[in-house]
Enzyme design. Sequence first.
Site, short mmCIF file in Angstrom:
data_model
loop_
_atom_site.label_atom_id
_atom_site.label_comp_id
_atom_site.label_asym_id
_atom_site.label_seq_id
_atom_site.Cartn_x
_atom_site.Cartn_y
_atom_site.Cartn_z
N ARG A 144 6.99 -5.20 -9.46
CA ARG A 144 5.96 -4.39 -9.69
C ARG A 144 6.33 -3.85 -11.27
NH1 ARG A 144 3.71 -1.70 -5.53
NH2 ARG A 144 5.28 -1.43 -3.57
N ASP B 287 -8.83 -5.18 -1.24
CA ASP B 287 -8.61 -6.28 -0.38
C ASP B 287 -9.58 -6.56 0.75
OD1 ASP B 287 -7.02 -9.09 -0.70
OD2 ASP B 287 -5.99 -8.04 1.24
N GLU C 196 -6.78 3.02 -7.38
CA GLU C 196 -6.26 2.16 -6.51
C GLU C 196 -6.10 0.62 -7.36
OE1 GLU C 196 -5.16 1.02 -3.55
OE2 GLU C 196 -6.68 1.46 -1.93
N ASP C 197 -4.86 -0.01 -6.96
CA ASP C 197 -4.69 -1.35 -7.55
C ASP C 197 -5.51 -2.36 -7.25
OD1 ASP C 197 -3.81 -1.20 -5.14
OD2 ASP C 197 -1.79 -2.22 -5.44
N LYS D 69 2.09 2.64 -3.46
CA LYS D 69 2.96 2.58 -4.91
C LYS D 69 2.17 1.95 -5.83
CE LYS D 69 7.25 2.23 -2.57
NZ LYS D 69 8.61 1.52 -2.24
N GLY D 70 1.23 0.83 -5.51
CA GLY D 70 0.75 0.13 -6.56
C GLY D 70 -0.12 0.65 -7.63
N PHE E 15 -2.89 -14.29 -4.19
CA PHE E 15 -1.80 -13.03 -4.24
C PHE E 15 -1.30 -12.81 -5.33
CE2 PHE E 15 1.78 -10.78 -3.19
CZ PHE E 15 1.03 -9.93 -1.99
N LYS F 257 -11.00 -7.99 -4.96
CA LYS F 257 -11.01 -9.68 -4.25
C LYS F 257 -11.85 -9.67 -3.26
CE LYS F 257 -6.16 -9.79 -3.63
NZ LYS F 257 -5.11 -10.66 -2.79
#
Length: 175
Positions: free
Chosen positions: A165, A103, A99-100, A41-42, A152, A131
């Site tokens: 969000r 990682d 993509e958000d 969902k990001g 985070f 990241k």
Amino acid sequence: MNNKLVSLISREEIAETVKRLAEELDRDYKDRTPIVVGILKGSFIFMADLVREMKTDIKDIEFMRLSSYGSSTVSSGKAEIVLGLPEGAVKDQDIIIVEDIVDSGISNNTIIDYFASREAASVKLCVLLDKPARREVPVKIDYRGFTIEDHFIVGYGTDFDQRYRQLPEVCILKE
Ligand code: IMP
Ligand code: MG
């Protein structure tokens, strides 16, 4: 639960960067009609802002969803796709993945394989936040918004336990 939010990237900085990414995409896709695929969902807010800044003739907007995974999946380097694209929707198409965050790189690894096996003409990755300190598998990021430290973060589509969000800024979540 007493979580503290500290702003990391302001609305203005996000808007500027989204504009810059849209310009890079417009330049590269000038003569093509790509399909833009958001990873749920990001990416939902980033994707909505990005496509509205783009002048490229976008052929279709799609969404995919991956299962969340624990540390057990890290060894296999794969996540599971729980919502994919319609049969035949990918073959010979130019795909832009939105993509958000990248990682560990495991989600992206899975997505790239998905499109390669369905014979996309091309696949590029556009990411708001990178990241690199957390990477487990290598990822080629074609369009990168920000490189951040190992924090985070929440907001602008990203969550902690589905919360936060809706925040308009990218924030660091401190416990
Ligand atoms: P991966 O580890 O590169 O596979 O990233 C998986 C997903 O985890 C990202 O697409 C995000 O949705 C989520 N994620 C990774 N880091 C963060 C974070 O700092 N905050 C919120 N979600 C995160
Ligand atoms: Mg995500």
